[in-house]
Design an enzyme around this catalytic site. Structure first.
Site, mmCIF file in Angstrom:
data_model
loop_
_atom_site.group_PDB
_atom_site.id
_atom_site.type_symbol
_atom_site.label_atom_id
_atom_site.label_comp_id
_atom_site.label_asym_id
_atom_site.label_seq_id
_atom_site.Cartn_x
_atom_site.Cartn_y
_atom_site.Cartn_z
ATOM 1 N N LYS A 22 0.924 -0.770 0.093
ATOM 2 C CA LYS A 22 0.197 0.072 0.166
ATOM 3 C C LYS A 22 1.419 1.089 -0.528
ATOM 4 C CE LYS A 22 -1.855 2.289 3.805
ATOM 5 N NZ LYS A 22 -1.667 3.593 4.455
ATOM 6 N N ASN A 23 2.139 1.267 0.474
ATOM 7 C CA ASN A 23 2.237 2.716 1.328
ATOM 8 C C ASN A 23 3.204 2.630 -0.154
ATOM 9 O OD1 ASN A 23 0.589 3.115 3.161
ATOM 10 N ND2 ASN A 23 2.661 2.902 4.982
ATOM 11 N N CYS A 118 -5.307 8.888 8.430
ATOM 12 C CA CYS A 118 -5.898 8.495 10.099
ATOM 13 C C CYS A 118 -4.922 9.074 10.797
ATOM 14 C CB CYS A 118 -4.572 6.900 10.481
ATOM 15 S SG CYS A 118 -5.573 5.881 9.846
ATOM 16 N N ARG A 123 0.488 15.371 13.190
ATOM 17 C CA ARG A 123 1.326 14.471 11.741
ATOM 18 C C ARG A 123 1.899 16.069 10.891
ATOM 19 N NH1 ARG A 123 -1.658 9.474 9.483
ATOM 20 N NH2 ARG A 123 0.454 9.639 7.954
ATOM 21 N N ASP A 306 4.156 0.719 12.596
ATOM 22 C CA ASP A 306 2.441 0.041 11.711
ATOM 23 C C ASP A 306 2.462 -1.162 11.885
ATOM 24 O OD1 ASP A 306 2.402 3.053 10.250
ATOM 25 O OD2 ASP A 306 3.319 1.554 7.839
ATOM 26 N N ARG A 398 -8.976 0.912 3.598
ATOM 27 C CA ARG A 398 -8.271 1.628 2.961
ATOM 28 C C ARG A 398 -6.975 0.162 2.513
ATOM 29 N NH1 ARG A 398 -6.173 6.023 6.059
ATOM 30 N NH2 ARG A 398 -5.221 6.087 4.323
HETATM 31 N N1 EPU Z 1 7.155 14.590 10.538
HETATM 32 C C1 EPU Z 1 6.962 15.546 10.987
HETATM 33 N N2 EPU Z 1 7.819 16.859 10.023
HETATM 34 C C2 EPU Z 1 6.897 16.188 8.317
HETATM 35 C C3 EPU Z 1 7.102 14.948 8.795
HETATM 36 C C4 EPU Z 1 7.005 13.483 9.895
HETATM 37 O O1 EPU Z 1 7.425 16.043 12.376
HETATM 38 O O2 EPU Z 1 7.312 16.637 7.697
HETATM 39 C C5 EPU Z 1 7.253 12.896 11.669
HETATM 40 C C6 EPU Z 1 6.001 12.757 11.552
HETATM 41 O O3 EPU Z 1 5.072 13.294 12.489
HETATM 42 C C7 EPU Z 1 6.161 11.492 12.464
HETATM 43 C C8 EPU Z 1 7.720 11.306 11.453
HETATM 44 O O4 EPU Z 1 8.070 12.295 11.553
HETATM 45 O O5 EPU Z 1 6.323 11.750 14.256
HETATM 46 C C9 EPU Z 1 8.173 10.105 10.995
HETATM 47 O O6 EPU Z 1 7.007 10.130 9.715
HETATM 48 P P1 EPU Z 1 6.939 10.081 8.617
HETATM 49 O O7 EPU Z 1 7.247 11.179 7.781
HETATM 50 O O8 EPU Z 1 7.893 9.405 7.545
HETATM 51 O O9 EPU Z 1 5.559 8.962 7.993
HETATM 52 P P2 EPU Z 1 4.921 9.371 6.417
HETATM 53 O O10 EPU Z 1 5.438 9.623 5.744
HETATM 54 O O11 EPU Z 1 3.561 10.516 6.502
HETATM 55 C C10 EPU Z 1 3.579 6.896 6.127
HETATM 56 C C11 EPU Z 1 3.521 5.718 6.463
HETATM 57 C C12 EPU Z 1 2.764 5.399 7.711
HETATM 58 C C13 EPU Z 1 3.312 5.001 8.186
HETATM 59 C C14 EPU Z 1 5.213 6.084 8.828
HETATM 60 C C15 EPU Z 1 5.877 5.867 9.374
HETATM 61 C C16 EPU Z 1 2.785 6.673 4.009
HETATM 62 C C17 EPU Z 1 1.629 6.457 3.308
HETATM 63 N N3 EPU Z 1 2.618 6.045 5.405
HETATM 64 O O12 EPU Z 1 3.734 8.064 6.856
HETATM 65 O O13 EPU Z 1 1.986 4.599 7.131
HETATM 66 O O14 EPU Z 1 3.432 4.781 10.080
HETATM 67 O O15 EPU Z 1 5.329 6.848 7.371
HETATM 68 O O16 EPU Z 1 6.534 4.141 8.612
HETATM 69 O O17 EPU Z 1 3.536 6.001 3.264
HETATM 70 C C18 EPU Z 1 -0.046 3.444 7.750
HETATM 71 O O18 EPU Z 1 0.362 2.703 6.457
HETATM 72 O O19 EPU Z 1 -0.997 3.366 8.421
HETATM 73 C C19 EPU Z 1 0.461 4.214 7.980
HETATM 74 C C20 EPU Z 1 0.036 5.341 8.526
#
Ligand code: EPU
Length: 423
Positions: A22-23, A118, A123, A306, A398
């Site tokens: 998915k991701n 979610c 975030r 996750d 989702r």
């Molecule tokens: N963060 C910041 N600022 C940013 C971006 C991230 O402070 O600009 C913080 C976040 O708040 C968090 C950490 O950095 O504390 C890591 O966040 P990351 O950006 O890596 O997460 P993401 O890219 O938004 C993806 C997955 C999530 C998964 C996370 C961590 C996708 C679409 N989503 O999210 O997946 O939990 O990486 O591995 O790829 C899920 O599949 O259920 C899901 C939530």
């Protein structure tokens, strides 16, 4: 609106094939619009509602999306136009933010609503935006929408304060056409990032270093269409492995890359789960007297956030006190309230949860507050005595491709019911 109902305590057996990630998918679909000549064909696409939301957004942009079969889509951006993305689909998933990087990269301008997804606590996307600014863009946020634009994008050195998956991929997409070289330092290393770079490189991009914490992107003038097969979903794979550890007589989880699940597999081994790991599958046999363990979620290759929610359900069966420390999303504990309703003994502290086991779980009415909470409740429902009725199933749909069908094939007593609105 539907509920997902499970009558628990069946011993499950058989094999289950894991779908495409998915991701990775939710980034590959926006990345496909970067082609300036010819369509991008993607196979192994999971049948999840996030793909539907992204297809809606592609259609909004005039991109042609053809489903050759459920798993096989062709994305043709030949006639696309850069439009304000204010459709509701933007708010259905977090990953709509990948259109920021892709549209900025292609047109040097993007206007879109704030992405949704979610709720796991705050975030922010500040690192994505700082990355775009470092490439020469300006960012305005007014009345719930972003307007990001640049006269020209110029390669830059960008250090991420946090190794963010989304920021790494978004900056990669925004910089594929930037002048000169972009270097992302402290980049995230998740396998999904490698998958996106692999597809972009097949399209003609010059991205090196994914899978390490320094990624280099040398700007090119154009990208072409390609054919790409998505990597297996390590989180769906991990969910089924955890579920098998809780309920299996014998289950084979097929189409996985065990290397992507090393942190989970070693923790399950520590718990005493009976497992045999092969090249692309894991066989899990009935496991008794599970031991309590401690885990700490970390960026890849550490234990994935996750999977901490699905794992919590299994830990209710372990003997002793298990402690989960969540370092990525410190508020990702809504599932514990639902598990407590089903009889689990869990104390939630500061970014941590202590699970005392073993507890007998009982079916109840519970709510999937987010995607992985939903997975946790499905596992709890399979363990529990009686019927578990899971509400807000759309969260599960989702990100899990046909979860009820896959579980039924393993012998689970699982069905959906329509919710009749009360007058
Ligand atoms: N963060 C910041 N600022 C940013 C971006 C991230 O402070 O600009 C913080 C976040 O708040 C968090 C950490 O950095 O504390 C890591 O966040 P990351 O950006 O890596 O997460 P993401 O890219 O938004 C993806 C997955 C999530 C998964 C996370 C961590 C996708 C679409 N989503 O999210 O997946 O939990 O990486 O591995 O790829 C899920 O599949 O259920 C899901 C939530």
């Amino acid at each position: 609106m539907q509920t997902l109902n499970i009558r628990g305590q069946n011993k499950l057996q058989g094999s289950v094939r894991i779908s495409g990630s998915k991701n990775a998918t939710v980034a590959l679909i926006p990345a496909a619009i970067l082609s300036s000549s010819g369509p991008v064909t993607i196979i192994g696409v999971p049948n999840i509602s996030d793909v539907g939301s992204l297809s809606t957004l592609l259609n909004e942009l005039g991109v042609e999306v053809t489903h050759k079969s459920i798993e096989h889509i062709v994305i043709d951006p030949t006639n696309m136009q850069n439009k304000f993305l204010d459709h509701n689909a933007v708010t259905k998933l977090r990953a709509s933010y990948y259109f920021m990087g892709a549209l900025l990269g292609k047109y040097k301008e993007v206007k879109m609503k704030m992405p949704g997804g979610c709720y796991l606590g705050p975030r922010p996307i500040d690192l994505h935006l700082k990355g775009f600014e470092a490439l020469g863009a300006t960012v305005e946020y007014t009345q719930g929408s972003y307007h990001i634009k640049a006269d020209e994008l110029i390669g830059a050195k960008i250090f991420l304060d946090i190794a963010s998956v989304g920021a790494t991929i978004n900056i990669m997409m925004a910089s594929v056409f930037a002048k000169g070289r972009t270097i992302i330092e402290n980049a995230a290393k998740e396998p999904e990032i490698i998958d996106v770079a692999t597809m972009l490189n097949k399209m003609g991009a010059q991205i090196r270093g994914t899978g390490t914490n320094i990624i280099t992107i040398d700007g090119v003038d154009s990208l072409n269409g390609t054919f790409h097969e998505i990597i297996p979903d390590r989180i769906e794979g991990g969910t089924f492995i955890i579920l098998a550890a809780a309920t299996a007589k014998e289950i084979v989880v097929e189409n996985i890359i065990p290397l992507h699940l090393e942190s989970l597999l070693s923790k399950l081994e520590e718990m005493g789960v009976n497992m045999k790991v092969d090249v692309d599958k894991v066989t899990i046999s009935e496991s008794e007297n599970l031991k309590a363990i401690d885990i700490k979620t970390l960026p890849y290759p550490g234990f994935p956030t996750d999977l901490q929610q699905p794992l919590t359900a299994l830990l209710t069966k372990a003997n002793g006190e298990s402690v989960i420390r969540e370092t990525i999303y410190t508020e990702r504990f809504k599932h514990t309230v639902e598990l407590q309703r089903m009889g689990a003994t869990i104390d939630v502290g500061n970014a941590s949860a202590t699970i005392k086991g073993p507890s007998n779980l009982f079916g109840d009415k519970v709510t999937a507050t987010d995607l992985r909470c939903g997975a946790s409740l499905v596992i709890a429902g399979l363990i529990a005595e009686g019927v578990t009725e899971i509400h807000d199933v759309y969260h599960i749909d989702r990100g899990y491709d046909g979860i009820d069908g896959k579980l039924k094939a393993l012998g689970a007593d699982i069905w959906r019911e329509d919710i009749v609105e009360e007058e």
